[in-house]
Design a protein around this motif. Structure first.
Motif, PDB file in Angstrom:
ATOM      1  N   ALA A 130       0.858  -1.189   0.000  1.00  0.00           N
ATOM      2  CA  ALA A 130       0.000   0.000   0.000  1.00  0.00           C
ATOM      3  C   ALA A 130       0.893   1.236   0.000  1.00  0.00           C
ATOM      4  N   THR A 131       0.371   2.354  -0.451  1.00  0.00           N
ATOM      5  CA  THR A 131       1.193   3.565  -0.511  1.00  0.00           C
ATOM      6  C   THR A 131       0.534   4.709   0.245  1.00  0.00           C
ATOM      7  N   PHE A 132       1.381   5.523   0.843  1.00  0.00           N
ATOM      8  CA  PHE A 132       0.942   6.654   1.642  1.00  0.00           C
ATOM      9  C   PHE A 132       1.773   7.871   1.245  1.00  0.00           C
ATOM     10  N   ALA A 133       1.195   9.066   1.389  1.00  0.00           N
ATOM     11  CA  ALA A 133       1.980  10.281   1.168  1.00  0.00           C
ATOM     12  C   ALA A 133       1.254  11.470   1.771  1.00  0.00           C
ATOM     13  N   LEU A 134       1.995  12.253   2.520  1.00  0.00           N
ATOM     14  CA  LEU A 134       1.515  13.551   3.009  1.00  0.00           C
ATOM     15  C   LEU A 134       1.938  14.587   1.967  1.00  0.00           C
ATOM     16  N   THR A 135       1.094  14.764   0.967  1.00  0.00           N
ATOM     17  CA  THR A 135       1.467  15.534  -0.223  1.00  0.00           C
ATOM     18  C   THR A 135       1.237  17.036  -0.101  1.00  0.00           C
ATOM     19  N   GLU A 136       0.746  17.481   1.044  1.00  0.00           N
ATOM     20  CA  GLU A 136       0.364  18.892   1.169  1.00  0.00           C
ATOM     21  C   GLU A 136       1.511  19.848   0.845  1.00  0.00           C
ATOM     22  N   LYS A 138       3.710  19.765  -1.292  1.00  0.00           N
ATOM     23  CA  LYS A 138       3.888  19.959  -2.731  1.00  0.00           C
ATOM     24  C   LYS A 138       2.923  21.000  -3.290  1.00  0.00           C
ATOM     25  N   LEU A 139       1.837  21.257  -2.546  1.00  0.00           N
ATOM     26  CA  LEU A 139       0.808  22.199  -3.001  1.00  0.00           C
ATOM     27  C   LEU A 139       0.855  23.516  -2.230  1.00  0.00           C
ATOM     28  N   GLY A 140       1.942  23.749  -1.520  1.00  0.00           N
ATOM     29  CA  GLY A 140       2.036  24.980  -0.741  1.00  0.00           C
ATOM     30  C   GLY A 140       1.211  24.950   0.523  1.00  0.00           C
ATOM     31  N   LEU A 141       0.883  23.752   0.984  1.00  0.00           N
ATOM     32  CA  LEU A 141       0.038  23.575   2.161  1.00  0.00           C
ATOM     33  C   LEU A 141       0.832  22.876   3.262  1.00  0.00           C
ATOM     34  N   THR A 142       0.152  22.557   4.354  1.00  0.00           N
ATOM     35  CA  THR A 142       0.726  21.748   5.418  1.00  0.00           C
ATOM     36  C   THR A 142      -0.367  20.816   5.903  1.00  0.00           C
ATOM     37  N   PRO A 143      -0.035  19.628   6.427  1.00  0.00           N
ATOM     38  CA  PRO A 143      -1.075  18.712   6.907  1.00  0.00           C
ATOM     39  C   PRO A 143      -1.677  19.201   8.218  1.00  0.00           C
ATOM     40  N   ALA A 144      -2.333  20.334   8.160  1.00  0.00           N
ATOM     41  CA  ALA A 144      -2.769  21.040   9.361  1.00  0.00           C
ATOM     42  C   ALA A 144      -3.787  20.252  10.175  1.00  0.00           C
ATOM     43  N   VAL A 145      -4.998  20.069   9.654  1.00  0.00           N
ATOM     44  CA  VAL A 145      -6.042  19.456  10.474  1.00  0.00           C
ATOM     45  C   VAL A 145      -5.794  17.967  10.702  1.00  0.00           C
ATOM     46  N   ILE A 146      -5.150  17.290   9.755  1.00  0.00           N
ATOM     47  CA  ILE A 146      -4.902  15.865   9.993  1.00  0.00           C
ATOM     48  C   ILE A 146      -3.738  15.645  10.947  1.00  0.00           C
ATOM     49  N   SER A 147      -2.955  16.685  11.199  1.00  0.00           N
ATOM     50  CA  SER A 147      -1.868  16.539  12.174  1.00  0.00           C
ATOM     51  C   SER A 147      -2.417  16.222  13.558  1.00  0.00           C
ATOM     52  N   LEU A 148      -3.691  16.541  13.784  1.00  0.00           N
ATOM     53  CA  LEU A 148      -4.321  16.253  15.077  1.00  0.00           C
ATOM     54  C   LEU A 148      -4.225  14.774  15.431  1.00  0.00           C
ATOM     55  N   SER A 155       6.604   8.822  14.855  1.00  0.00           N
ATOM     56  CA  SER A 155       7.759   9.316  15.596  1.00  0.00           C
ATOM     57  C   SER A 155       8.116  10.700  15.045  1.00  0.00           C
ATOM     58  N   ASP A 156       8.857  11.486  15.805  1.00  0.00           N
ATOM     59  CA  ASP A 156       9.228  12.828  15.351  1.00  0.00           C
ATOM     60  C   ASP A 156      10.026  12.772  14.055  1.00  0.00           C
ATOM     61  N   ARG A 157      10.948  11.829  13.956  1.00  0.00           N
ATOM     62  CA  ARG A 157      11.783  11.721  12.755  1.00  0.00           C
ATOM     63  C   ARG A 157      10.937  11.317  11.549  1.00  0.00           C
ATOM     64  N   ALA A 158      10.016  10.387  11.754  1.00  0.00           N
ATOM     65  CA  ALA A 158       9.157   9.961  10.650  1.00  0.00           C
ATOM     66  C   ALA A 158       8.250  11.097  10.206  1.00  0.00           C
ATOM     67  N   ALA A 159       7.757  11.886  11.159  1.00  0.00           N
ATOM     68  CA  ALA A 159       6.896  13.014  10.815  1.00  0.00           C
ATOM     69  C   ALA A 159       7.649  14.028   9.962  1.00  0.00           C
ATOM     70  N   ALA A 160       8.885  14.333  10.342  1.00  0.00           N
ATOM     71  CA  ALA A 160       9.671  15.300   9.579  1.00  0.00           C
ATOM     72  C   ALA A 160       9.954  14.784   8.172  1.00  0.00           C
ATOM     73  N   GLY A 165       9.016  16.010   3.152  1.00  0.00           N
ATOM     74  CA  GLY A 165       9.355  15.449   1.850  1.00  0.00           C
ATOM     75  C   GLY A 165       8.162  15.294   0.931  1.00  0.00           C
ATOM     76  N   GLY A 166       7.011  14.926   1.504  1.00  0.00           N
ATOM     77  CA  GLY A 166       5.821  14.731   0.701  1.00  0.00           C
ATOM     78  C   GLY A 166       5.902  13.554  -0.242  1.00  0.00           C
ATOM     79  N   GLU A 167       6.846  12.666  -0.020  1.00  0.00           N
ATOM     80  CA  GLU A 167       7.065  11.554  -0.937  1.00  0.00           C
ATOM     81  C   GLU A 167       6.257  10.321  -0.519  1.00  0.00           C
ATOM     82  N   VAL A 168       6.110   9.418  -1.458  1.00  0.00           N
ATOM     83  CA  VAL A 168       5.359   8.190  -1.212  1.00  0.00           C
ATOM     84  C   VAL A 168       6.172   7.240  -0.325  1.00  0.00           C
ATOM     85  N   PHE A 169       5.480   6.632   0.645  1.00  0.00           N
ATOM     86  CA  PHE A 169       6.100   5.574   1.436  1.00  0.00           C
ATOM     87  C   PHE A 169       5.154   4.385   1.501  1.00  0.00           C
ATOM     88  N   SER A 170       5.712   3.206   1.743  1.00  0.00           N
ATOM     89  CA  SER A 170       4.957   1.965   1.639  1.00  0.00           C
ATOM     90  C   SER A 170       4.219   1.640   2.931  1.00  0.00           C
TER      91      SER A 170
END
Length: 256
Positions: A130-136, A138-148, A155-160, A165-170
């Motif tokens: 499966a693939t995941f990506a916090l792509t915001e 890339k669009l000049g946004l931030t994952p604001a409301v879903i950061s809740l 983990s802090d490192r994974a979040a950063a 990066g906004g890249e796809v991860f498995s």
């Protein structure tokens, strides 16, 4: 009934069987994006399942390979920005506050706001590929409301890494990062979900309700404390010219 008054086709389906309520996202035309209609139907089905005394566990899945592609950018010009952001906050809160455990299943892709749903669930079982990506970003946004819900899982490192990066991860990486509970080979996904749901369904109603409330207490407090501030941030960024230009470019891309 005329075409003008015909009700739109249902985008989210609910089926209850053997103490399990299965809620299926089925909006293939926009990759299960979080449109106003989809969120409304999803919230209604969650409420129905929560109120049904025969239900012990709620399973949230999708009919296609895409679990959820995030916010419906095609509605950005017609739905007030604050309204859309508040709807996603309310959806995450409802999942966390539900009195029955919620198991989310991801076989294919989850993006942006869809990851907020994954993070809000109590248990997330996904395919390794499966693939995941916090792509915001890339669009000049931030994952604001879903950061809740997302940030308390990662983990802090994974979040950063994932948010900047906004890249796809498995799915396998999502499990290592703490975003999901378990990643299994795609061929084993249905069996893994069945086994987990069967185990959860053995819990007594009171035990499930009170244990879920205990586990979700801090997350609910975070949503209630920070939700409106992050709605404002999301609306401000969505309304910026930089983000609007990026979204126009995204929506004008040729469809694969």
């Amino acid at each position: 009934m005329s075409e003008q008054t015909a009700a739109p086709a249902e985008l989210v389906h609910l089926e209850v069987s053997d103490a399990v309520a299965t809620i299926t996202l089925d909006s293939p035309h926009n990759r299960n994006a979080l449109s106003r209609q989809l969120i409304t139907e999803l919230r209604e089905h969650l409420a129905t399942a929560d109120a049904d005394p025969s239900v012990r566990v709620v399973v949230l899945t999708s009919s296609g390979r895409v679990f959820c592609s995030g916010a419906d950018l095609s509605e950005a010009a017609t739905v007030p920005m604050h309204e859309g952001a508040r709807a996603i906050v309310a959806l995450q809160r409802q999942i966390v506050a539900l009195t029955k455990p919620v198991v989310v299943v991801v076989a294919g892709a989850a993006r942006a706001g869809g990851i907020g749903i994954v993070a809000a669930a109590d248990v997330a079982i996904v395919a390794e590929d499966a693939t995941f990506a916090l792509t915001e970003v890339k669009l000049g946004l931030t994952p604001a409301v879903i950061s809740l819900t997302v940030l308390p899982r990662l983990s802090d490192r994974a979040a950063a890494l994932t948010a900047l990066g906004g890249e796809v991860f498995s799915g396998a990486e999502a499990a290592a990062y703490g975003l999901v509970t378990r990643a299994v080979p795609a061929a084993d996904l249905a069996t893994a979900v069945e086994e987990t749901v069967a185990s959860l369904a053995t819990g007594a109603a009171q035990g499930l309700r009170e244990t879920k409330a205990l586990l979700g207490r801090d997350l609910l407090a975070r949503i209630d404390r920070d939700g409106e501030e992050l709605v404002e941030l999301s609306a401000r960024l969505f309304g910026s010219e930089e983000a609007r230009e990026a979204m126009r470019a995204f929506l004008s891309r040729p469809k694969p």
